[in-house]
Design a protein around this motif. Structure first.
Motif, PDB file in Angstrom:
ATOM      1  N   UNK A 235       0.839  -1.200   0.000  1.00 34.98           N
ATOM      2  CA  UNK A 235       0.000   0.000   0.000  1.00 34.98           C
ATOM      3  C   UNK A 235       0.873   1.248   0.000  1.00 34.98           C
ATOM      4  N   UNK A 236       0.676   2.071  -1.036  1.00 31.51           N
ATOM      5  CA  UNK A 236       1.273   3.416  -1.089  1.00 31.51           C
ATOM      6  C   UNK A 236       2.796   3.410  -0.975  1.00 31.51           C
ATOM      7  N   UNK A 237       3.446   2.438  -1.607  1.00 30.75           N
ATOM      8  CA  UNK A 237       4.909   2.354  -1.558  1.00 30.75           C
ATOM      9  C   UNK A 237       5.507   2.954  -2.828  1.00 30.75           C
ATOM     10  N   UNK A 238       6.334   3.965  -2.650  1.00 30.73           N
ATOM     11  CA  UNK A 238       7.035   4.587  -3.771  1.00 30.73           C
ATOM     12  C   UNK A 238       8.301   3.790  -4.071  1.00 30.73           C
ATOM     13  N   UNK A 239       8.470   3.429  -5.323  1.00 28.86           N
ATOM     14  CA  UNK A 239       9.675   2.690  -5.715  1.00 28.86           C
ATOM     15  C   UNK A 239      10.933   3.526  -5.440  1.00 28.86           C
ATOM     16  N   UNK A 240      10.834   4.834  -5.623  1.00 31.63           N
ATOM     17  CA  UNK A 240      12.005   5.705  -5.492  1.00 31.63           C
ATOM     18  C   UNK A 240      12.480   5.842  -4.053  1.00 31.63           C
ATOM     19  N   UNK A 241      11.682   5.386  -3.072  1.00 29.40           N
ATOM     20  CA  UNK A 241      12.089   5.456  -1.669  1.00 29.40           C
ATOM     21  C   UNK A 241      12.610   4.118  -1.149  1.00 29.40           C
ATOM     22  N   UNK A 242      12.943   3.216  -2.072  1.00 30.70           N
ATOM     23  CA  UNK A 242      13.389   1.889  -1.670  1.00 30.70           C
ATOM     24  C   UNK A 242      14.858   1.688  -2.021  1.00 30.70           C
ATOM     25  N   UNK A 243      15.623   1.283  -1.037  1.00 30.41           N
ATOM     26  CA  UNK A 243      17.046   1.009  -1.232  1.00 30.41           C
ATOM     27  C   UNK A 243      17.263  -0.019  -2.333  1.00 30.41           C
ATOM     28  N   UNK A 449       5.064   9.657 -10.592  1.00 26.44           N
ATOM     29  CA  UNK A 449       5.301   9.215  -9.210  1.00 26.44           C
ATOM     30  C   UNK A 449       4.108   8.459  -8.632  1.00 26.44           C
ATOM     31  N   UNK A 450       2.903   8.860  -9.041  1.00 26.01           N
ATOM     32  CA  UNK A 450       1.687   8.257  -8.494  1.00 26.01           C
ATOM     33  C   UNK A 450       1.522   6.802  -8.917  1.00 26.01           C
ATOM     34  N   UNK A 451       2.296   6.371  -9.934  1.00 25.23           N
ATOM     35  CA  UNK A 451       2.125   5.035 -10.506  1.00 25.23           C
ATOM     36  C   UNK A 451       3.381   4.170 -10.436  1.00 25.23           C
ATOM     37  N   UNK A 452       4.518   4.755 -10.094  1.00 21.12           N
ATOM     38  CA  UNK A 452       5.777   4.000 -10.053  1.00 21.12           C
ATOM     39  C   UNK A 452       5.839   3.169  -8.767  1.00 21.12           C
ATOM     40  N   UNK A 453       5.838   1.853  -8.937  1.00 15.64           N
ATOM     41  CA  UNK A 453       5.741   0.964  -7.772  1.00 15.64           C
ATOM     42  C   UNK A 453       6.819  -0.125  -7.817  1.00 15.64           C
ATOM     43  N   UNK A 454       7.103  -0.737  -6.670  1.00 17.93           N
ATOM     44  CA  UNK A 454       8.002  -1.894  -6.629  1.00 17.93           C
ATOM     45  C   UNK A 454       7.235  -3.178  -6.933  1.00 17.93           C
ATOM     46  N   UNK A 455       7.947  -4.161  -7.466  1.00 12.31           N
ATOM     47  CA  UNK A 455       7.371  -5.500  -7.637  1.00 12.31           C
ATOM     48  C   UNK A 455       8.493  -6.517  -7.778  1.00 12.31           C
ATOM     49  N   UNK A 456       8.337  -7.658  -7.125  1.00 14.19           N
ATOM     50  CA  UNK A 456       9.283  -8.757  -7.332  1.00 14.19           C
ATOM     51  C   UNK A 456       8.620 -10.086  -6.978  1.00 14.19           C
ATOM     52  N   UNK A 457       9.164 -11.162  -7.549  1.00 17.73           N
ATOM     53  CA  UNK A 457       8.774 -12.532  -7.214  1.00 17.73           C
ATOM     54  C   UNK A 457       9.989 -13.206  -6.585  1.00 17.73           C
ATOM     55  N   UNK A 458       9.824 -13.698  -5.368  1.00 15.11           N
ATOM     56  CA  UNK A 458      10.908 -14.381  -4.662  1.00 15.11           C
ATOM     57  C   UNK A 458      10.593 -15.873  -4.548  1.00 15.11           C
ATOM     58  N   UNK A 459      11.633 -16.710  -4.635  1.00 15.66           N
ATOM     59  CA  UNK A 459      11.481 -18.165  -4.539  1.00 15.66           C
ATOM     60  C   UNK A 459      12.318 -18.698  -3.371  1.00 15.66           C
ATOM     61  N   UNK A 460      11.755 -19.630  -2.637  1.00 14.77           N
ATOM     62  CA  UNK A 460      12.488 -20.290  -1.553  1.00 14.77           C
ATOM     63  C   UNK A 460      13.531 -21.239  -2.152  1.00 14.77           C
ATOM     64  N   UNK A 461      14.521 -21.666  -1.348  1.00 13.35           N
ATOM     65  CA  UNK A 461      15.541 -22.605  -1.864  1.00 13.35           C
ATOM     66  C   UNK A 461      14.934 -23.876  -2.462  1.00 13.35           C
ATOM     67  N   UNK A 462      13.894 -24.429  -1.816  1.00 13.02           N
ATOM     68  CA  UNK A 462      13.267 -25.652  -2.338  1.00 13.02           C
ATOM     69  C   UNK A 462      12.593 -25.391  -3.681  1.00 13.02           C
ATOM     70  N   UNK A 463      11.972 -24.239  -3.826  1.00 11.27           N
ATOM     71  CA  UNK A 463      11.316 -23.904  -5.097  1.00 11.27           C
ATOM     72  C   UNK A 463      12.352 -23.722  -6.205  1.00 11.27           C
TER      73      UNK A 463
END
Length: 550
Positions: A235-243, A449-463
């Motif tokens: 919710x309401x996360x700006x991509x530009x504020x993420x390390x 800015x209102x639309x730029x968002x983070x997204x990722x898919x992470x996989x566990x070691x077993x996956x």
């Protein structure tokens, strides 16, 4: 004359001689819960309309039909007061759509069991009814005909004024959530009725979406080697504020550590700048130009359930209201729903723990509060890590970091199993230096800015060990409106229809046009928007959604 009759006449005479005091007391009692739950301007509107209503009732009181109308009017006023007063008295809250939905869904046995909570307010409610009745009766006897006529005329002008103003606002904003009748009632002493109108409409919408029969030519599940699929709707996360994306503060230490086992989207674009529009489009086949019931019915929660997944929706955002109505309709297609009243997102974790114990393949959605305004309230004092001296900048970045911590807690629970996690934010925020709190939802003249968002898919070691997975950075621009297609591939679901909108399919081609919507339902081309809120205004042209859009 008996003592009882004499006493009644004396009381009646005294009440009649103080009709203005009775009128004032009646209005103040009606406003009692309003004073504690609503802004002053709301109370003033209710007071004016209430006074004019009582004066108008006095104008017709003396004839029998007038007495009947007055009784009906007074019964509705009393019911409105009883509902608002009990909600404030028991829950310390204003009456809202959630309460209205609960009342509409209540059966007789449940009503009886709950009645004990409200019995103590019965004397106040009865007192209001009789004080108001005597106020109307006294007004009818002591006010001149001219004053009564003026009262009726002013009431008509008041209702006409607010009705016209709300009709014009509705047209200007292209706002469809609040029906016109609901907007009008909000300005009257029948304001609780506004929430019932919305609740009934939202219930009908959910039923309408649930009843849509979506046809898939050949719905199939293909083994993916993954047992647990978890989606975190941020919710309401700006991509530009993420390390993780190059920000100069340590806001995402967990996500940065998870990056080596993830597929990260460099340029994800949300389809809307408001939660109520963005999340349904991300999870379904709906898009800014085609926001229709049949498109919303074709959603990833429903299709995952149809292909044998155990589906659960765990939310910190409530099960009704303007920000949730379309979302709730989609969430309700899952096998289990949890609407958890939380202070912090980590309070969703026990429900996740229980969901993960379910045998078989699972699809679990966690809808969090993230860094929504006011960001200072989204994390505990122990999570206040970043300090630059700018209070609201620090609040927002600490909220981003707390979401990062939450993601880490979810990943820990998935680490030892064949699991995968998809995280995205519903929309970004614009940075407005003129605001004390700095960050805000997309305006009528939005920037990227209102639309730029983070997204990722992470996989566990077993996956990762079970099958080859796509990892690394996706450099192409990606509309999260295509996440429905992406999740079909991710979950191993095919519908019999070519799924080239999914990045995980070999037929996928880079998208070049990106439609985005603001909170007022205006549709823009993303590429034509100014870069930031403080960039020069481009006066970007906009259009409206296609016919039949909700």
């Amino acid at each position: 004359m008996t003592f009882a009759k004499t006493s009644a006449l004396i009381i009646n005479k005294k009440l009649s001689s103080h009709f203005l005091i009775l009128l004032l007391i009646s209005v103040l009692i009606q406003l009692w819960p309003v004073f504690f739950t609503q802004p002053a301007r709301f109370a003033v509107r209710i007071a004016i309309c209430n006074g004019l209503l009582l004066l108008s009732a006095a104008a017709i009181y003396r004839c029998l039909p007038g007495k009947i109308i007055t009784f009906v009017l007074l019964s509705l006023l009393t019911l409105n007061f009883a509902i608002a007063f009990n909600t404030w008295d028991v829950y310390q809250s204003e009456f809202n759509t959630v309460f209205a939905m609960s009342i509409l869904a209540t059966h007789l046995a449940e009503a009886k069991s709950m009645s004990g909570l409200y019995l103590h307010s019965l004397p106040v409610t009865i007192a209001y009814f009789f004080v108001t009745w005597y106020a109307i009766k006294s007004l009818s006897e002591h006010c001149s005909g001219r004053i009564k006529v003026v009262g009726v005329v002013l009431l008509v002008i008041f209702v006409a004024w607010y009705s016209t103003a709300n009709w014009l606002k509705k047209r200007k904003d292209l706002e469809v959530y609040y029906p016109l009748s609901s907007r009008i009632l909000t300005n009257t002493p029948f304001y609780t009725g506004s929430e019932f109108i919305i609740a009934q409409r939202d219930n009908a919408l959910a039923a309408r979406i649930a009843q849509q029969n979506v046809h898939y030519p050949a719905l199939q599940y293909h083994e993916t080697g993954i047992e647990n699929y978890v989606v975190i709707v941020g919710e309401s996360a700006r991509r530009s504020n993420m390390q993780l994306y190059g920000f100069n503060q340590d806001t995402t230490p967990v996500e940065s550590a998870l990056a080596k086992s993830a597929l990260i989207f460099s340029h994800a674009i949300a389809p809307a700048s408001a939660t109520v529009l963005a999340v349904p489009m991300i999870l379904s086949k709906a898009d800014p130009d085609h926001f229709t019931a049949d498109k919303l019915a074709d959603n990833i929660v429903s299709i995952a359930r149809k292909t044998g997944y155990h589906t659960e929706w765990i939310s910190a955002q409530g099960n009704s209201g303007k920000s949730n109505n379309y979302i709730v309709a989609i969430a309700s297609t899952s096998q289990k729903t949890h609407w958890i009243d939380t202070k912090y997102d980590t309070e969703l974790l026990p429900a996740l723990d229980d969901a993960l114990k379910t045998p078989g393949k699972k699809f679990i959605v966690l809808h969090i509060n993230g860094s929504h305004e006011m960001a200072c309230d989204r994390y505990p004092a122990s999570a206040e890590i970043l300090h630059t001296g700018n209070k609201y900048e620090d609040c927002y970045n600490n909220a981003i970091r707390f979401t990062d911590y939450f993601i880490g807690e979810v990943a820990k629970r998935l680490q030892g199993s064949a699991s995968s996690l998809l995280y995205f934010s519903d929309h970004g925020l614009e940075k407005n230096p003129k605001l004390e709190s700095l960050y805000m939802h997309g305006s009528r003249n939005p920037s990227k800015e209102a639309y730029d968002v983070p997204q990722f898919i992470w996989y566990s070691p077993s996956a990762l060990a079970s099958q080859k997975r796509e990892l690394g950075w996706v450099q192409d621009y990606w509309s999260t409106a295509n996440n429905y297609s992406l999740m079909l591939s991710w979950l191993g679901i095919s519908t019999g229809i070519e799924n080239c909108s999914s990045l995980l399919e070999t037929c996928h081609q880079e998208q070049t046009l990106f439609s985005v919507m603001d909170g007022g339902r205006h549709i823009f081309d993303y590429d034509q928007l100014r870069d930031t809120f403080i960039s020069p205004d481009r006066k970007t042209p906009w259009r409206v959604a296609k016919k039949n859009s909700l």
